[in-house]
Design a protein around this motif. Structure first.
Motif, PDB file in Angstrom:
ATOM      1  N   MET A   1       0.824  -1.217   0.000  1.00 50.10           N
ATOM      2  CA  MET A   1       0.000   0.000   0.000  1.00 50.10           C
ATOM      3  C   MET A   1       0.861   1.272   0.000  1.00 50.10           C
ATOM      4  SD  MET A   1      -3.027   1.114  -0.245  1.00 50.10           S
ATOM      5  CE  MET A   1      -4.001  -0.363   0.051  1.00 50.10           C
ATOM      6  N   ILE A   2       1.996   1.215   0.686  1.00 44.37           N
ATOM      7  CA  ILE A   2       2.893   2.376   0.713  1.00 44.37           C
ATOM      8  C   ILE A   2       3.403   2.675  -0.690  1.00 44.37           C
ATOM      9  CG2 ILE A   2       5.100   3.243   1.592  1.00 44.37           C
ATOM     10  CD1 ILE A   2       4.585   1.654   4.143  1.00 44.37           C
ATOM     11  N   LYS A   3       3.726   1.604  -1.459  1.00 49.51           N
ATOM     12  CA  LYS A   3       4.191   1.790  -2.836  1.00 49.51           C
ATOM     13  C   LYS A   3       3.105   2.426  -3.697  1.00 49.51           C
ATOM     14  CE  LYS A   3       7.587  -1.969  -2.956  1.00 49.51           C
ATOM     15  NZ  LYS A   3       7.966  -3.240  -3.627  1.00 49.51           N
ATOM     16  N   LYS A   4       1.849   2.039  -3.483  1.00 48.56           N
ATOM     17  CA  LYS A   4       0.741   2.617  -4.247  1.00 48.56           C
ATOM     18  C   LYS A   4       0.631   4.122  -3.986  1.00 48.56           C
ATOM     19  CE  LYS A   4      -2.262  -1.449  -4.692  1.00 48.56           C
ATOM     20  NZ  LYS A   4      -3.604  -2.018  -4.396  1.00 48.56           N
ATOM     21  N   ILE A   5       0.826   4.494  -2.735  1.00 50.59           N
ATOM     22  CA  ILE A   5       0.760   5.922  -2.377  1.00 50.59           C
ATOM     23  C   ILE A   5       1.868   6.692  -3.096  1.00 50.59           C
ATOM     24  CG2 ILE A   5       0.956   7.579  -0.488  1.00 50.59           C
ATOM     25  CD1 ILE A   5      -0.175   5.399   1.367  1.00 50.59           C
ATOM     26  N   ILE A   6       3.077   6.120  -3.106  1.00 51.42           N
ATOM     27  CA  ILE A   6       4.217   6.786  -3.752  1.00 51.42           C
ATOM     28  C   ILE A   6       3.984   6.901  -5.253  1.00 51.42           C
ATOM     29  CG2 ILE A   6       6.681   6.601  -4.249  1.00 51.42           C
ATOM     30  CD1 ILE A   6       7.000   5.189  -1.545  1.00 51.42           C
ATOM     31  N   LYS A 321      -6.025  10.364  -0.399  1.00 51.49           N
ATOM     32  CA  LYS A 321      -7.437  10.358  -0.785  1.00 51.49           C
ATOM     33  C   LYS A 321      -7.661   9.335  -1.892  1.00 51.49           C
ATOM     34  CE  LYS A 321      -7.930  15.248   0.409  1.00 51.49           C
ATOM     35  NZ  LYS A 321      -8.277  16.599  -0.065  1.00 51.49           N
ATOM     36  N   GLY A 322      -8.780   8.625  -1.796  1.00 49.24           N
ATOM     37  CA  GLY A 322      -9.114   7.636  -2.821  1.00 49.24           C
ATOM     38  C   GLY A 322      -8.617   6.246  -2.507  1.00 49.24           C
ATOM     39  N   LEU A 323      -7.860   6.091  -1.447  1.00 53.72           N
ATOM     40  CA  LEU A 323      -7.354   4.779  -1.045  1.00 53.72           C
ATOM     41  C   LEU A 323      -7.623   4.582   0.443  1.00 53.72           C
ATOM     42  CD1 LEU A 323      -3.858   4.685  -2.822  1.00 53.72           C
ATOM     43  CD2 LEU A 323      -5.921   3.474  -3.531  1.00 53.72           C
ATOM     44  N   LYS A 324      -8.003   3.367   0.793  1.00 53.02           N
ATOM     45  CA  LYS A 324      -8.177   3.046   2.201  1.00 53.02           C
ATOM     46  C   LYS A 324      -6.839   2.559   2.751  1.00 53.02           C
ATOM     47  CE  LYS A 324     -13.107   1.916   2.249  1.00 53.02           C
ATOM     48  NZ  LYS A 324     -14.124   0.898   2.608  1.00 53.02           N
ATOM     49  N   VAL A 325      -6.262   3.362   3.609  1.00 54.95           N
ATOM     50  CA  VAL A 325      -4.942   3.038   4.154  1.00 54.95           C
ATOM     51  C   VAL A 325      -4.953   3.189   5.661  1.00 54.95           C
ATOM     52  CG1 VAL A 325      -3.697   3.722   2.072  1.00 54.95           C
ATOM     53  CG2 VAL A 325      -4.172   5.423   3.841  1.00 54.95           C
ATOM     54  N   LYS A 326      -4.022   2.516   6.284  1.00 57.50           N
ATOM     55  CA  LYS A 326      -3.850   2.644   7.729  1.00 57.50           C
ATOM     56  C   LYS A 326      -3.031   3.911   8.019  1.00 57.50           C
ATOM     57  CE  LYS A 326      -4.037  -2.330   8.573  1.00 57.50           C
ATOM     58  NZ  LYS A 326      -3.330  -3.519   9.105  1.00 57.50           N
ATOM     59  N   PRO A 327      -3.154   4.440   9.232  1.00 50.63           N
ATOM     60  CA  PRO A 327      -2.435   5.678   9.571  1.00 50.63           C
ATOM     61  C   PRO A 327      -0.936   5.608   9.307  1.00 50.63           C
ATOM     62  CG  PRO A 327      -4.056   5.202  11.250  1.00 50.63           C
ATOM     63  CD  PRO A 327      -4.051   4.017  10.321  1.00 50.63           C
ATOM     64  N   PHE A 328      -0.288   4.503   9.697  1.00 52.72           N
ATOM     65  CA  PHE A 328       1.169   4.434   9.509  1.00 52.72           C
ATOM     66  C   PHE A 328       1.521   4.316   8.030  1.00 52.72           C
ATOM     67  CE2 PHE A 328       0.411  -0.109   9.263  1.00 52.72           C
ATOM     68  CZ  PHE A 328       1.446  -0.592   8.472  1.00 52.72           C
ATOM     69  N   GLN A 329       0.620   3.676   7.219  1.00 54.01           N
ATOM     70  CA  GLN A 329       0.854   3.579   5.776  1.00 54.01           C
ATOM     71  C   GLN A 329       0.760   4.962   5.128  1.00 54.01           C
ATOM     72  OE1 GLN A 329      -2.195   0.700   4.798  1.00 54.01           O
ATOM     73  NE2 GLN A 329      -0.730  -1.022   4.849  1.00 54.01           N
ATOM     74  N   GLU A 330      -0.240   5.724   5.542  1.00 52.32           N
ATOM     75  CA  GLU A 330      -0.370   7.094   5.033  1.00 52.32           C
ATOM     76  C   GLU A 330       0.856   7.920   5.400  1.00 52.32           C
ATOM     77  OE1 GLU A 330      -4.058  10.015   5.120  1.00 52.32           O
ATOM     78  OE2 GLU A 330      -2.930  10.134   7.015  1.00 52.32           O
ATOM     79  N   PHE A 377      14.697  18.323   9.178  1.00 54.99           N
ATOM     80  CA  PHE A 377      13.603  19.288   9.295  1.00 54.99           C
ATOM     81  C   PHE A 377      12.318  18.720   8.688  1.00 54.99           C
ATOM     82  CE2 PHE A 377      16.653  23.197   9.266  1.00 54.99           C
ATOM     83  CZ  PHE A 377      17.035  22.886  10.554  1.00 54.99           C
ATOM     84  N   THR A 378      12.448  18.086   7.525  1.00 55.95           N
ATOM     85  CA  THR A 378      11.278  17.556   6.821  1.00 55.95           C
ATOM     86  C   THR A 378      10.541  16.520   7.663  1.00 55.95           C
ATOM     87  OG1 THR A 378      12.222  17.910   4.633  1.00 55.95           O
ATOM     88  CG2 THR A 378      10.521  16.242   4.805  1.00 55.95           C
ATOM     89  N   ILE A 379      11.273  15.544   8.156  1.00 51.85           N
ATOM     90  CA  ILE A 379      10.646  14.469   8.935  1.00 51.85           C
ATOM     91  C   ILE A 379       9.990  15.028  10.191  1.00 51.85           C
ATOM     92  CG2 ILE A 379      11.098  12.333  10.208  1.00 51.85           C
ATOM     93  CD1 ILE A 379      13.413  11.813   8.234  1.00 51.85           C
ATOM     94  N   PHE A 380      10.678  15.974  10.846  1.00 48.21           N
ATOM     95  CA  PHE A 380      10.133  16.553  12.078  1.00 48.21           C
ATOM     96  C   PHE A 380       8.861  17.353  11.789  1.00 48.21           C
ATOM     97  CE2 PHE A 380      10.112  20.182  15.113  1.00 48.21           C
ATOM     98  CZ  PHE A 380       9.814  19.463  16.258  1.00 48.21           C
ATOM     99  N   ILE A 381       8.920  18.246  10.792  1.00 49.05           N
ATOM    100  CA  ILE A 381       7.765  19.092  10.474  1.00 49.05           C
ATOM    101  C   ILE A 381       6.614  18.247   9.937  1.00 49.05           C
ATOM    102  CG2 ILE A 381       6.941  20.959   8.987  1.00 49.05           C
ATOM    103  CD1 ILE A 381       9.804  22.094   9.056  1.00 49.05           C
ATOM    104  N   TYR A 382       6.930  17.344   9.010  1.00 47.38           N
ATOM    105  CA  TYR A 382       5.888  16.491   8.424  1.00 47.38           C
ATOM    106  C   TYR A 382       5.218  15.631   9.495  1.00 47.38           C
ATOM    107  CZ  TYR A 382       3.850  12.478   6.035  1.00 47.38           C
ATOM    108  OH  TYR A 382       2.993  11.478   5.631  1.00 47.38           O
ATOM    109  N   SER A 383       6.004  15.163  10.446  1.00 44.56           N
ATOM    110  CA  SER A 383       5.440  14.328  11.512  1.00 44.56           C
ATOM    111  C   SER A 383       4.425  15.108  12.337  1.00 44.56           C
ATOM    112  CB  SER A 383       6.559  13.800  12.416  1.00 44.56           C
ATOM    113  OG  SER A 383       7.445  12.979  11.691  1.00 44.56           O
ATOM    114  N   LEU A 384       4.750  16.357  12.664  1.00 46.63           N
ATOM    115  CA  LEU A 384       3.818  17.176  13.440  1.00 46.63           C
ATOM    116  C   LEU A 384       2.535  17.440  12.661  1.00 46.63           C
ATOM    117  CD1 LEU A 384       6.209  19.844  15.048  1.00 46.63           C
ATOM    118  CD2 LEU A 384       5.177  17.852  16.146  1.00 46.63           C
ATOM    119  N   VAL A 385       2.678  17.767  11.372  1.00 45.51           N
ATOM    120  CA  VAL A 385       1.503  18.071  10.549  1.00 45.51           C
ATOM    121  C   VAL A 385       0.683  16.812  10.297  1.00 45.51           C
ATOM    122  CG1 VAL A 385       0.718  18.933   8.310  1.00 45.51           C
ATOM    123  CG2 VAL A 385       2.648  20.026   9.467  1.00 45.51           C
ATOM    124  N   SER A 386       1.354  15.685  10.056  1.00 49.97           N
ATOM    125  CA  SER A 386       0.651  14.437   9.778  1.00 49.97           C
ATOM    126  C   SER A 386      -0.131  13.953  10.988  1.00 49.97           C
ATOM    127  CB  SER A 386       1.651  13.365   9.344  1.00 49.97           C
ATOM    128  OG  SER A 386       1.008  12.133   9.111  1.00 49.97           O
TER     129      SER A 386
END
Length: 490
Positions: A1-6, A321-330, A377-386
């Motif tokens: 599922m992670i590959k589909k998102i990418i 959007k458009g895919l049913k995914v688990k939180p960690f997969q998203e 910075f990306t991982i930290f900021i994205y983690s907070l927003v996600s």
């Protein structure tokens, strides 16, 4: 599922309009950093363009000489004016400073020749509302001008004070030896004169004895005896004076002669220079920067990388959007997109830094450092927003506000208020600044690694926090975002 998102994200990016937005997002952070670095590359090289008015009210000649000297300097653009026009231009911002030389300036400087000397006062006016940096330059400029004037005056006084010594030092060794020889000659002459006087006295005494034996008149004998006694007294006085002179000659030879020999070897210019500046501080920068721009680059590089990672999160959704995914997969699937943007941003930024010739120790180390900082910075900021949605964006923006002042990138952290000194250690940009600083010249490996390890704590915390919190908050965050989206305001 992670590959589909990418794959889905890559497919969407290939849309021409989205691709254009994608490219802009990659370039804009680099422009923010590069434009500011170039703008402030070497501003202090142009301070001769700052106008400073000079009002000379001095009744003497020193004020005029000072004005002529300042007008020739290249430190600032000094302009002669009167008080009315000078104050008007200062108040309106045409002049950044106004120097006023008082009427008694020459008199005050020449008071050194009196028993009651007093210093000369020059008034230096600035206008704080024109420009903060310019005002600081003017204040420093006033101090430098004061130092320059004082140095010239001290130099003159030192020359006068050392004048007698200078005359003595002009004596050559042959002259000093000649003086010594002449004094010894005089002393020898006096000694011979004394000896001759004693002989005359003895002969005169013999004459008196002879007169006494030949039964001359008692009156003549008495007269000769008195004259002989007077002669003897004069000879004794002469001898006493001769002895004193001889003592003086000996004292001179023992004390002043070596001193004169020593003074004759003096370099009077060196002595005057010593009085002008007894102590000289030799400043050496162990890691010199080529320009002011190289200094502020250490702050703007990590700052632009932090801002650069805020922009894509404002433009692209961290939701699938458009895919049913688990939180960690998203979370992991979308992380690939923002991670790619971060790497491209860091690469473009590094290329720009090389093009504008920012100082760096090694280009490979610079690009690795930029990519590492950007990804942290990306991982930290994205983690907070996600995990927190718009609340995560708010927290990140709030951190940005405090990091501009509290990272220690522009001013030493010790100069900032206590609050910023406390939060300095929990701001990620602080460690990004330290890493970039080690890229300037001769990096300290232990400092580089220690700051990298501390910076690594932020993305690790972000990942752990998100994987724990996101499953519990995902539904609520989605509901809030749907409400905001339906309001057509967000």
């Amino acid at each position: 599922m992670i590959k589909k998102i990418i794959k889905k994200d890559i497919k969407n990016i290939l849309n021409p309009i989205i691709l254009l937005v994608f490219i802009v997002i990659i370039i804009v952070p680099s422009l923010y950093s590069l434009v500011n670095i170039v703008a402030f590359w070497d501003p202090y090289n142009n301070i001769d363009q700052l106008n400073v008015g000079i009002v000379n009210e001095d009744n003497g000649y020193i004020g005029k000489e000072l004005v002529n000297s300042l007008e020739k300097t290249k430190d600032l653009n000094f302009v002669s004016t009167n008080y009315e026009n000078g104050y008007k231009n200062l108040n309106r911002g045409s002049y950044y400073g106004l120097m006023i030389i008082p009427k008694n300036f020459t008199k005050s400087i020449e008071s050194i020749n009196t028993s009651n000397p007093y210093h000369g006062d020059i008034q230096f006016l600035t206008n704080g509302k024109t420009n903060m940096v310019a005002n600081k330059i003017m204040t420093s400029g006033g101090i430098e001008i004061q130092k320059e004037i004082n140095d010239k005056i001290v130099s003159t006084i030192a020359g006068i004070t050392f004048g007698e010594g200078k005359n003595i030092s002009d004596l050559s060794m042959p002259k000093i030896n000649s003086y010594e020889s002449e004094m010894n000659t005089i002393n020898n002459y006096l000694s011979k004169s004394y000896t001759l006087s004693k002989l005359v006295y003895k002969d005169a005494k013999k004459v008196i004895i002879y007169v006494n034996k030949t039964n001359h008149s008692e009156k003549l004998l008495k007269t000769l005896t008195n004259d002989l006694n007077k002669l003897n007294n004069k000879i004794n006085n002469f001898n006493n004076q001769r002895i004193l002179f001889e003592d003086d000659v000996n004292y001179f030879n023992e004390n002043y002669y070596p001193l004169l020999v020593k003074i004759s070897k003096y370099n009077t210019l060196s002595v005057e220079n010593y009085f002008n500046s007894p102590v000289i501080i030799n400043n050496t920068d162990i890691h010199p920067l080529k320009s002011y721009g190289d200094g502020i680059a250490q702050f703007y590089i990590p700052l632009s990388l932090f801002i650069g990672n805020l922009i894509p999160l404002a433009m692209f959704s961290p939701r699938v959007k458009g895919l049913k995914v688990k939180p960690f997969q998203e979370y992991l699937g979308k992380l690939a997109l923002f991670g790619l943007i971060s790497v491209l941003q860091s690469t473009v930024l590094t290329i720009g830094l090389v093009i504008i010739n920012v100082q760096y120790f090694n280009p490979f180390m610079l690009i690795i450092s930029n990519i590492f900082i950007g990804l942290c910075f990306t991982i930290f900021i994205y983690s907070l927003v996600s995990s927190l949605g718009n609340s995560g964006k708010f927290i990140t923006i709030l951190m940005l506000v405090f990091q501009i002042g509290g990272s220690g990138g522009m001013y030493p952290i010790q100069l900032l208020p206590k609050f910023f000194q406390i939060i300095h250690f929990i701001l990620p940009i602080s460690y990004g600044v330290n890493i970039i600083r080690e890229n300037v010249a001769a990096p300290l490996v232990d400092v580089l690694i220690s700051n990298a390890l501390i910076l690594l704590i932020f993305p690790i915390f972000g990942v752990i926090f998100t994987l724990i919190i996101k499953p519990f908050l995902q539904k609520k965050i989605n509901d809030v975002e749907n409400i905001l989206e339906k309001s057509e305001l967000f």
